[in-house]
Design an enzyme around this catalytic site. Structure first.
Site, short mmCIF file in Angstrom:
data_model
loop_
_atom_site.label_atom_id
_atom_site.label_comp_id
_atom_site.label_asym_id
_atom_site.label_seq_id
_atom_site.Cartn_x
_atom_site.Cartn_y
_atom_site.Cartn_z
N ASP A 357 -27.26 12.53 21.22
CA ASP A 357 -27.90 12.20 19.61
C ASP A 357 -28.94 12.75 19.84
OD1 ASP A 357 -28.54 11.39 17.14
OD2 ASP A 357 -27.25 9.69 17.32
N ARG A 359 -31.05 12.70 16.79
CA ARG A 359 -31.58 12.44 15.58
C ARG A 359 -33.01 11.54 15.56
NH1 ARG A 359 -26.62 9.72 12.75
NH2 ARG A 359 -26.15 9.07 15.24
#
Length: 449
Positions: A357, A359
């Site tokens: 991930d 983000r």
């Protein structure tokens, strides 16, 4: 005529090449009559940036963000990069093909915000807001003196209002989940919303501190992994603001925006990261669209009950890994031995992207502080990363709301169970170890799960 000679009316290839190069140079000179400036330095002749004091209490003390390389402004730039986020590339293309004059200046008359938001104390706190310009919507109001003097100042935030028409909302009305009240939901089933669009504006010292790294490391990494596009990240340590070429965010407000900072009003909120395949085209491999629709319904219901609802939509496609990477991972998940299981959900992403991930929600709460949020009564999200980032920034979350079981596509079970095992919030059972292998998605050729 001697063999191998060239008549005057048919120039040799070398002459044609020289003529073509000369013509191209003339075209460039017409568009850009000044010399090429690859980078600048703090003490260079003609470099006199407009004062910019991030975290100042007033816009006058803070000063505008100036990134334009227009001839009248290049020496006054106080920010690295270009306005428009990733869309600056399309602007360059428009200039190159002659559709847009390189020195075009926007006419901002009548573009003022439809609603007043702030200012709040967080706007002048360099610890709270480091990834957007809190005064980015107020160029006309506060920085017109600069534009009148020829300084090219551009808004990075816009506030408007609109109606939303969604088939899913029609369905919610039919099921009596929402009611037509003529205010939040119109008689023809449209949702009234206030919309805020924001482009990224990074205060580099604050961004580095937020991630626990040095500013020097951040600048070098940004320089290297943008292909060296921004040499001033290296040559201009005095410029502390950077406009990265990435997507921004949109805020959808259901109800009165003035209720957001009001402690007597309830706030329902979802922070949603872009998923084009699900949000727009209805892919059933994840919970993104059903969770988004559910949050819109709940935000509208909160507004109808006298509170306010907010959906924040970030452009972070495929966990900020991008859609190409996401589809490569889909292929690997479906083709792996044993099928698509929750046990290998994150592993396949890491095999392709090197990380599960990207983000990194550390910057996400900035928009909430810009909106004046101090408490979220109902947070429509299971994400532990978002929860920890928001609470860690000083905002209280009273209740966390998971996606209802009946809203979850069957093939999305793999995703949700893998995330719950990794720390996502749930009030239900948590699969661990071998039991994650039993949570399996359908094969490509299966019509039903």
């Amino acid at each position: 005529m001697t063999i191998g000679s060239t008549s005057p009316s048919h120039p040799a290839p070398e002459e044609r090449d020289e003529a073509a190069v000369h013509e191209q140079l003339q075209q460039v000179q017409t568009l850009y009559p000044s010399r090429v400036v690859l980078t600048t330095y703090p003490s260079q002749l003609g470099i006199d940036p407009v004062s910019l004091n991030w975290g100042a209490k007033t816009p006058a003390e803070r000063g505008p963000v100036v990134a334009s390389r227009n001839q009248d402004t290049i020496g006054k730039r106080n920010a690295i990069g270009a306005g428009g986020g990733s869309y600056c590339i399309y602007r360059a293309l428009a200039v190159a093909i002659g559709a847009l004059a390189p020195n075009h200046r926007p006419d901002f008359r009548l573009t003022e915000p439809t609603h007043k938001i702030g200012p709040f104390g967080t706007w002048s706190d360099p610890e709270k807001i480091v990834s957007l310009d809190p005064w980015g919507h107020a160029v006309v109001e506060h920085f017109s003196d600069y534009t009148e003097q020829g300084v090219d100042v551009r808004p990075t935030i816009a506030i408007t209002k609109a109606h939303m028409k969604l088939a899913e909302i029609d369905d919610a009305i039919a099921k009596d989940i929402l009611k037509r009240d003529g205010d939040i939901v119109t008689e023809n089933g449209e949702l009234k919303v206030v919309k805020v669009a924001s482009e990224p504006v990074w205060y580099l010292p604050g961004v580095a501190k937020r991630f626990g790294i040095s500013e020097a490391v951040l600048r070098r990494a940004l320089f290297e992994d943008t292909g060296g596009m921004y040499p001033e990240l290296i040559t201009r340590p005095d410029l502390q603001v950077f406009l990265p070429p990435i997507g921004g965010l949109t805020v959808y407000i259901f109800g009165n925006p003035e209720h957001i900072p009001d402690p007597t009003k309830r706030l329902t909120m979802r922070v949603h990261d872009e998923c084009n395949g699900s949000d727009v085209f209805g892919s059933d491999i994840c919970t993104c669209k059903p969770y988004l629709i559910y949050s819109i319904e709940e935000c509208a219901r909160e507004a109808q009950n006298g509170g306010v609802g907010v959906v924040v939509y970030f452009r972070k496609e495929g966990r900020a890994l991008g859609e190409v990477t996401k589809y490569l991972v889909y292929n690997a998940r479906k083709r792996q031995e044993g099928g698509d299981t929750a046990a290998n959900y994150f592993k396949r992403t890491e095999f392709v992207a090197g990380v599960k991930d990207m983000r990194f929600q550390a910057l996400m709460p900035d928009i909430l502080h810009w909106l004046g949020v101090t408490r979220i009564d109902r947070f429509i999200s299971m994400s532990n990363m978002k929860y920890e980032a928001i609470v860690g920034s000083g905002i209280e979350i009273v209740e966390r709301v998971e996606i209802p079981e009946d809203r979850m596509p069957a093939d999305a079970k793999v995703e949700i169970e893998a995330k719950v095992a990794d720390g996502y919030f749930t009030t239900g059972a948590v699969h661990t170890g071998d039991s994650l292998d039993t949570v399996k998605g359908r094969n490509w050729d299966e019509i039903a799960h």
